[in-house]
Design a protein around this motif. Structure first.
Motif, PDB file in Angstrom:
ATOM      1  N   SER A 132       0.838  -1.196   0.000  1.00 36.69           N
ATOM      2  CA  SER A 132       0.000   0.000   0.000  1.00 36.69           C
ATOM      3  C   SER A 132       0.873   1.247   0.000  1.00 36.69           C
ATOM      4  CB  SER A 132      -0.925   0.014   1.227  1.00 36.69           C
ATOM      5  OG  SER A 132      -0.159   0.105   2.415  1.00 36.69           O
ATOM      6  N   ASN A 133       0.287   2.361  -0.408  1.00 38.23           N
ATOM      7  CA  ASN A 133       0.965   3.656  -0.377  1.00 38.23           C
ATOM      8  C   ASN A 133      -0.103   4.698  -0.075  1.00 38.23           C
ATOM      9  OD1 ASN A 133       2.822   5.744  -0.649  1.00 38.23           O
ATOM     10  ND2 ASN A 133       2.599   5.845  -2.866  1.00 38.23           N
ATOM     11  N   ILE A 134      -0.200   5.099   1.185  1.00 36.88           N
ATOM     12  CA  ILE A 134      -1.313   5.929   1.637  1.00 36.88           C
ATOM     13  C   ILE A 134      -0.848   7.350   1.949  1.00 36.88           C
ATOM     14  CG2 ILE A 134      -3.263   6.106   3.216  1.00 36.88           C
ATOM     15  CD1 ILE A 134      -3.253   3.478   1.684  1.00 36.88           C
ATOM     16  N   VAL A 135      -1.318   8.294   1.171  1.00 37.11           N
ATOM     17  CA  VAL A 135      -1.059   9.709   1.446  1.00 37.11           C
ATOM     18  C   VAL A 135      -2.371  10.445   1.697  1.00 37.11           C
ATOM     19  CG1 VAL A 135      -0.119  11.872   0.524  1.00 37.11           C
ATOM     20  CG2 VAL A 135       1.091   9.722   0.122  1.00 37.11           C
ATOM     21  N   THR A 136      -3.410  10.074   0.959  1.00 36.21           N
ATOM     22  CA  THR A 136      -4.699  10.751   1.076  1.00 36.21           C
ATOM     23  C   THR A 136      -5.779   9.793   1.583  1.00 36.21           C
ATOM     24  OG1 THR A 136      -5.408  10.174  -1.164  1.00 36.21           O
ATOM     25  CG2 THR A 136      -4.079  12.186  -0.905  1.00 36.21           C
ATOM     26  N   ILE A 137      -6.908  10.361   1.976  1.00 41.26           N
ATOM     27  CA  ILE A 137      -8.043   9.537   2.391  1.00 41.26           C
ATOM     28  C   ILE A 137      -8.545   8.723   1.203  1.00 41.26           C
ATOM     29  CG2 ILE A 137     -10.455   9.620   3.193  1.00 41.26           C
ATOM     30  CD1 ILE A 137      -9.665  11.981   4.976  1.00 41.26           C
ATOM     31  N   GLU A 138      -8.446   9.296   0.008  1.00 45.73           N
ATOM     32  CA  GLU A 138      -8.838   8.564  -1.197  1.00 45.73           C
ATOM     33  C   GLU A 138      -7.960   7.317  -1.384  1.00 45.73           C
ATOM     34  OE1 GLU A 138      -8.375  11.841  -1.039  1.00 45.73           O
ATOM     35  OE2 GLU A 138     -10.474  12.482  -1.263  1.00 45.73           O
ATOM     36  N   ASP A 139      -6.658   7.455  -1.121  1.00 44.46           N
ATOM     37  CA  ASP A 139      -5.752   6.291  -1.179  1.00 44.46           C
ATOM     38  C   ASP A 139      -6.207   5.224  -0.200  1.00 44.46           C
ATOM     39  OD1 ASP A 139      -4.080   7.611  -2.995  1.00 44.46           O
ATOM     40  OD2 ASP A 139      -2.761   8.370  -1.417  1.00 44.46           O
ATOM     41  N   ASN A 140      -6.624   5.656   0.973  1.00 40.12           N
ATOM     42  CA  ASN A 140      -7.054   4.735   2.013  1.00 40.12           C
ATOM     43  C   ASN A 140      -8.301   3.963   1.592  1.00 40.12           C
ATOM     44  OD1 ASN A 140      -6.737   3.848   4.885  1.00 40.12           O
ATOM     45  ND2 ASN A 140      -8.794   4.709   5.049  1.00 40.12           N
ATOM     46  N   ILE A 141      -9.237   4.665   1.010  1.00 44.87           N
ATOM     47  CA  ILE A 141     -10.469   4.012   0.547  1.00 44.87           C
ATOM     48  C   ILE A 141     -10.166   3.025  -0.577  1.00 44.87           C
ATOM     49  CG2 ILE A 141     -12.628   4.461  -0.701  1.00 44.87           C
ATOM     50  CD1 ILE A 141     -12.907   7.003   1.050  1.00 44.87           C
ATOM     51  N   GLU A 142      -9.270   3.424  -1.467  1.00 48.34           N
ATOM     52  CA  GLU A 142      -8.858   2.526  -2.559  1.00 48.34           C
ATOM     53  C   GLU A 142      -8.239   1.250  -2.000  1.00 48.34           C
ATOM     54  OE1 GLU A 142      -5.006   2.945  -4.912  1.00 48.34           O
ATOM     55  OE2 GLU A 142      -6.470   3.802  -6.300  1.00 48.34           O
TER      56      GLU A 142
ATOM     57  N   TRP B 136     -17.108  -0.572   5.728  1.00 48.13           N
ATOM     58  CA  TRP B 136     -16.110   0.305   6.349  1.00 48.13           C
ATOM     59  C   TRP B 136     -15.892   1.563   5.529  1.00 48.13           C
ATOM     60  CZ3 TRP B 136     -14.544   0.456  11.136  1.00 48.13           C
ATOM     61  CH2 TRP B 136     -14.691  -0.692  11.927  1.00 48.13           C
ATOM     62  N   ILE B 137     -15.920   1.429   4.217  1.00 53.45           N
ATOM     63  CA  ILE B 137     -15.796   2.616   3.361  1.00 53.45           C
ATOM     64  C   ILE B 137     -16.965   3.561   3.594  1.00 53.45           C
ATOM     65  CG2 ILE B 137     -15.876   3.414   0.955  1.00 53.45           C
ATOM     66  CD1 ILE B 137     -14.285   0.851   0.237  1.00 53.45           C
ATOM     67  N   ASP B 138     -18.171   3.015   3.724  1.00 52.53           N
ATOM     68  CA  ASP B 138     -19.358   3.842   3.986  1.00 52.53           C
ATOM     69  C   ASP B 138     -19.230   4.559   5.330  1.00 52.53           C
ATOM     70  OD1 ASP B 138     -20.457   3.092   1.586  1.00 52.53           O
ATOM     71  OD2 ASP B 138     -21.824   1.605   2.437  1.00 52.53           O
ATOM     72  N   LYS B 139     -18.704   3.844   6.345  1.00 53.87           N
ATOM     73  CA  LYS B 139     -18.513   4.461   7.665  1.00 53.87           C
ATOM     74  C   LYS B 139     -17.516   5.621   7.574  1.00 53.87           C
ATOM     75  CE  LYS B 139     -19.300   0.252  10.417  1.00 53.87           C
ATOM     76  NZ  LYS B 139     -18.639  -0.727  11.322  1.00 53.87           N
ATOM     77  N   ILE B 140     -16.424   5.401   6.833  1.00 55.70           N
ATOM     78  CA  ILE B 140     -15.419   6.458   6.680  1.00 55.70           C
ATOM     79  C   ILE B 140     -16.012   7.649   5.956  1.00 55.70           C
ATOM     80  CG2 ILE B 140     -13.261   7.063   5.490  1.00 55.70           C
ATOM     81  CD1 ILE B 140     -12.322   4.170   6.107  1.00 55.70           C
ATOM     82  N   ASN B 141     -16.717   7.406   4.863  1.00 58.94           N
ATOM     83  CA  ASN B 141     -17.302   8.507   4.094  1.00 58.94           C
ATOM     84  C   ASN B 141     -18.326   9.285   4.916  1.00 58.94           C
ATOM     85  OD1 ASN B 141     -15.830   8.229   1.707  1.00 58.94           O
ATOM     86  ND2 ASN B 141     -17.229   6.677   0.894  1.00 58.94           N
ATOM     87  N   PHE B 142     -19.130   8.583   5.699  1.00 60.98           N
ATOM     88  CA  PHE B 142     -20.116   9.246   6.556  1.00 60.98           C
ATOM     89  C   PHE B 142     -19.407  10.112   7.594  1.00 60.98           C
ATOM     90  CE2 PHE B 142     -22.618   9.507  10.455  1.00 60.98           C
ATOM     91  CZ  PHE B 142     -23.823   9.998   9.976  1.00 60.98           C
TER      92      PHE B 142
ATOM     93  N   PHE C 206     -17.594  15.324   9.664  1.00 59.12           N
ATOM     94  CA  PHE C 206     -16.520  16.151  10.213  1.00 59.12           C
ATOM     95  C   PHE C 206     -16.313  17.413   9.385  1.00 59.12           C
ATOM     96  CE2 PHE C 206     -12.060  17.418  10.727  1.00 59.12           C
ATOM     97  CZ  PHE C 206     -12.060  17.654  12.102  1.00 59.12           C
ATOM     98  N   LYS C 207     -16.448  17.305   8.068  1.00 60.34           N
ATOM     99  CA  LYS C 207     -16.305  18.496   7.215  1.00 60.34           C
ATOM    100  C   LYS C 207     -17.334  19.555   7.585  1.00 60.34           C
ATOM    101  CE  LYS C 207     -14.167  16.487   3.077  1.00 60.34           C
ATOM    102  NZ  LYS C 207     -14.378  16.098   1.657  1.00 60.34           N
ATOM    103  N   LYS C 208     -18.545  19.133   7.924  1.00 61.88           N
ATOM    104  CA  LYS C 208     -19.573  20.082   8.358  1.00 61.88           C
ATOM    105  C   LYS C 208     -19.180  20.714   9.692  1.00 61.88           C
ATOM    106  CE  LYS C 208     -23.353  17.593   6.064  1.00 61.88           C
ATOM    107  NZ  LYS C 208     -24.533  16.723   6.281  1.00 61.88           N
TER     108      LYS C 208
ATOM    109  N   ARG D 273      -9.102   2.730  11.143  1.00 63.76           N
ATOM    110  CA  ARG D 273      -8.893   3.636  12.261  1.00 63.76           C
ATOM    111  C   ARG D 273      -9.531   5.005  12.038  1.00 63.76           C
ATOM    112  NH1 ARG D 273      -6.016   3.935  17.051  1.00 63.76           N
ATOM    113  NH2 ARG D 273      -6.405   1.699  16.857  1.00 63.76           N
ATOM    114  N   LEU D 274      -9.684   5.407  10.776  1.00 58.83           N
ATOM    115  CA  LEU D 274     -10.264   6.724  10.486  1.00 58.83           C
ATOM    116  C   LEU D 274     -11.662   6.894  11.090  1.00 58.83           C
ATOM    117  CD1 LEU D 274      -9.374   7.753   6.824  1.00 58.83           C
ATOM    118  CD2 LEU D 274      -8.927   9.014   8.919  1.00 58.83           C
ATOM    119  N   VAL D 275     -12.395   5.792  11.215  1.00 58.75           N
ATOM    120  CA  VAL D 275     -13.742   5.880  11.784  1.00 58.75           C
ATOM    121  C   VAL D 275     -13.670   6.422  13.217  1.00 58.75           C
ATOM    122  CG1 VAL D 275     -15.763   4.535  12.493  1.00 58.75           C
ATOM    123  CG2 VAL D 275     -14.662   4.075  10.294  1.00 58.75           C
TER     124      VAL D 275
END
Length: 268
Positions: free
Chosen positions: A104-114, A132-138, A143-145, A250-252
């Motif tokens: 793996s090579n993780i720099v962004t949240i998008e990388d993590n989801i991939e 898990w992807i749905d939980k992260i996106n939710f 958090f952005k809000k 862990r992002l969740v």
């Protein structure tokens, strides 16, 4: 036979769904567990702390920078999971002599989801991966809000002492700092984890917030005092390094932690 391409462009071919996994990455060990793959994990590193009970039920094959090749060979893994930053190129090459290696090579949240999506395919746990992807996106949208009306603060994220080192650009930590509206004063420095001269902090960005990570160096109160002396009254906070540097599931947990962290910042 199925072919997969990892996040550094290497291709692996698998004859069947892997049933024996060696993980060389603590955060990805946690993810594999959360994907329901505990029974397939046969080897982990001594730094794979979550969930804690794995240390007593799985074979410890060394650390992330130094592994016991023969111990891994005897485990007869079907696949070895590694990471570009956590593991050295030499380790990855040595592991290829034993089993297919997915890096793996993780720099962004998008990388993590991939990554989660791809591991879901490799291990035939697509439904769990999607959950898990749905939980992260939710959590991300929520958090952005939460952070939308907060002001940007200048920050420095320290990871080491003697010499002092910080998280720089092109790192997952820096991406999460930006998400938290914390502008990294060292992101223009050369290197992903540059050494810095703390006596120059005032003229190199004058941070409003100093974040002292719990890993890999255990900062103490005297370190906070020493670093704070080189700023114009920056707020110094000890932070859970796992929340900023562990990817995977862990992002969740990280998003609610970030809310609590922001609430601790003064004059927000």
């Amino acid at each position: 036979m199925k072919t997969y391409t990892d996040q550094i462009g290497n291709t692996i071919t698998l004859a069947a769904t892997p049933m024996r996994i060696v993980s060389l990455v603590p955060s990805q060990t946690e993810l594999l567990f959360d994907l329901g793959l505990e029974d397939r994990l046969v080897g982990i590193t001594k730094f794979c702390m979550h969930p804690y009970h794995l240390k007593s039920t799985k074979k410890i094959i060394g650390g992330t920078k130094k592994v016991h090749v023969e111990k891994i060979r005897l485990l007869q893994p079907d696949i070895i999971i590694a990471n570009k930053e956590e593991n050295t190129e030499e380790i990855v090459e040595a592991m290829k002599e034993i089993a297919p290696v997915w890096v793996s090579n993780i720099v962004t949240i998008e990388d993590n989801i991939e990554m989660i999506e791809e591991l879901g395919k490799i291990f035939a746990v697509r439904t769990s991966a999607r959950q898990w992807i749905d939980k992260i996106n939710f959590g991300l949208e929520d958090f952005k809000k939460f952070i939308s009306d907060k002001e940007v603060k200048r920050a420095a994220y320290f990871i080491w002492k003697n010499p002092y080192m910080v998280a720089g650009n092109d790192t997952f930590v820096n991406e999460l700092l930006k998400l938290n509206k914390l502008s990294n004063i060292y992101q223009a420095n050369e290197g992903r984890y540059p050494e810095v001269i703390v006596q120059k902090m005032k003229i190199q960005g004058d941070p409003q917030v100093l974040l002292l990570s719990s890993e890999p160096f255990p900062f103490k109160d005297e370190d906070a005092f020493e670093l704070g002396r080189h700023t114009h009254h920056a707020q110094t906070i000890f932070v859970d390094g796992e929340m900023f540097s562990w990817y995977g599931s862990r992002l969740v947990k990280a998003f609610p932690y970030f809310k609590q962290l922001r609430d601790r910042l003064v004059n927000d």
